[in-house]
Scaffold this active site. Sequence first.
Site, mmCIF file in Angstrom:
data_model
loop_
_atom_site.group_PDB
_atom_site.id
_atom_site.type_symbol
_atom_site.label_atom_id
_atom_site.label_comp_id
_atom_site.label_asym_id
_atom_site.label_seq_id
_atom_site.Cartn_x
_atom_site.Cartn_y
_atom_site.Cartn_z
ATOM 1 N N HIS A 4 0.841 -1.204 0.000
ATOM 2 C CA HIS A 4 0.000 0.000 0.000
ATOM 3 C C HIS A 4 0.875 1.253 0.000
ATOM 4 O O HIS A 4 0.685 2.159 -0.823
ATOM 5 C CB HIS A 4 -0.915 -0.017 1.229
ATOM 6 C CG HIS A 4 -1.765 1.204 1.389
ATOM 7 N ND1 HIS A 4 -3.127 1.164 1.286
ATOM 8 C CD2 HIS A 4 -1.453 2.496 1.658
ATOM 9 C CE1 HIS A 4 -3.620 2.379 1.473
ATOM 10 N NE2 HIS A 4 -2.608 3.215 1.708
ATOM 11 N N GLU A 5 1.828 1.313 0.923
ATOM 12 C CA GLU A 5 2.685 2.502 1.027
ATOM 13 C C GLU A 5 3.653 2.596 -0.148
ATOM 14 O O GLU A 5 3.900 3.684 -0.668
ATOM 15 C CB GLU A 5 3.424 2.518 2.364
ATOM 16 C CG GLU A 5 2.517 2.540 3.584
ATOM 17 C CD GLU A 5 1.459 3.632 3.581
ATOM 18 O OE1 GLU A 5 1.655 4.683 2.930
ATOM 19 O OE2 GLU A 5 0.408 3.444 4.221
ATOM 20 N N HIS A 26 2.043 4.267 -3.145
ATOM 21 C CA HIS A 26 2.010 5.733 -3.135
ATOM 22 C C HIS A 26 3.275 6.302 -3.776
ATOM 23 O O HIS A 26 3.214 7.237 -4.577
ATOM 24 C CB HIS A 26 1.867 6.270 -1.708
ATOM 25 C CG HIS A 26 0.507 6.089 -1.126
ATOM 26 N ND1 HIS A 26 -0.631 6.639 -1.668
ATOM 27 C CD2 HIS A 26 0.102 5.407 -0.021
ATOM 28 C CE1 HIS A 26 -1.680 6.319 -0.930
ATOM 29 N NE2 HIS A 26 -1.260 5.563 0.077
#
Length: 165
Positions: free
Chosen positions: A78-79, A82
Site C-alpha cells: 500500500h505505502e 504511493h
Amino acid sequence: MKTPRLPIAIQQAVMRRLRENLAQANLKLDRHYPEPKLVYTQRGTSAGTAWLESYEIRLNPVLLLENIDTFIAEVVPHELTHLLVWKHFGRKAPHGKEWKWMMESVLGVPARRTHQFALQSVRRNTFPYHCQCQQHQLTVRRHNRVVRGEAVYRCVHCGEPLVAG
C-alpha cells in the site's frame, strides 16, 4: 508509549516484501525505480505513511508486531504504491484511479484504503461525549477542537450535537 524493538526476522520479512513488490513493479512498468528508505517511526493509529519528497516509507512498529502477516501483505505494498504512483504519474490523488490501478494491476494486491487492525494498544486517551441515543468517545484532538469552539460534532445516527460528559 515506548517504541518496541522489532526482531530482525520481521524487519527482513518486511524488506523482502518491499523488494519483491518493487521488482514486480519495475518489471511490469519497464522501469528501474529505486528502493525507498524504510523506517519504523510511524505512531498513532496509522499503519504507515509514504513520504514522497524524501522517498521514504514509515511503518508503525506496534501495529506491525500485532498483525505481522496481514501488515506485511497489505500495508507494505500500500505505502510502496504511493511512492510508485508519484514516480510514475507525478502528484495524484492519494487513493485515486492511478493508485488503485497500481495496487491491483501491477502488484496484484486488493486496493484497500484503510486497515482493519485493532487499535486499543495505540489509541491515546479519549473523552466521553453523549447524544440522545448513545455514548461516544472523542479523541484528544477532537475534544480540544470542541473546547476551543472550533468544531461541533454530531451523532451519525440521531444527528444531535455531541455533549461532553
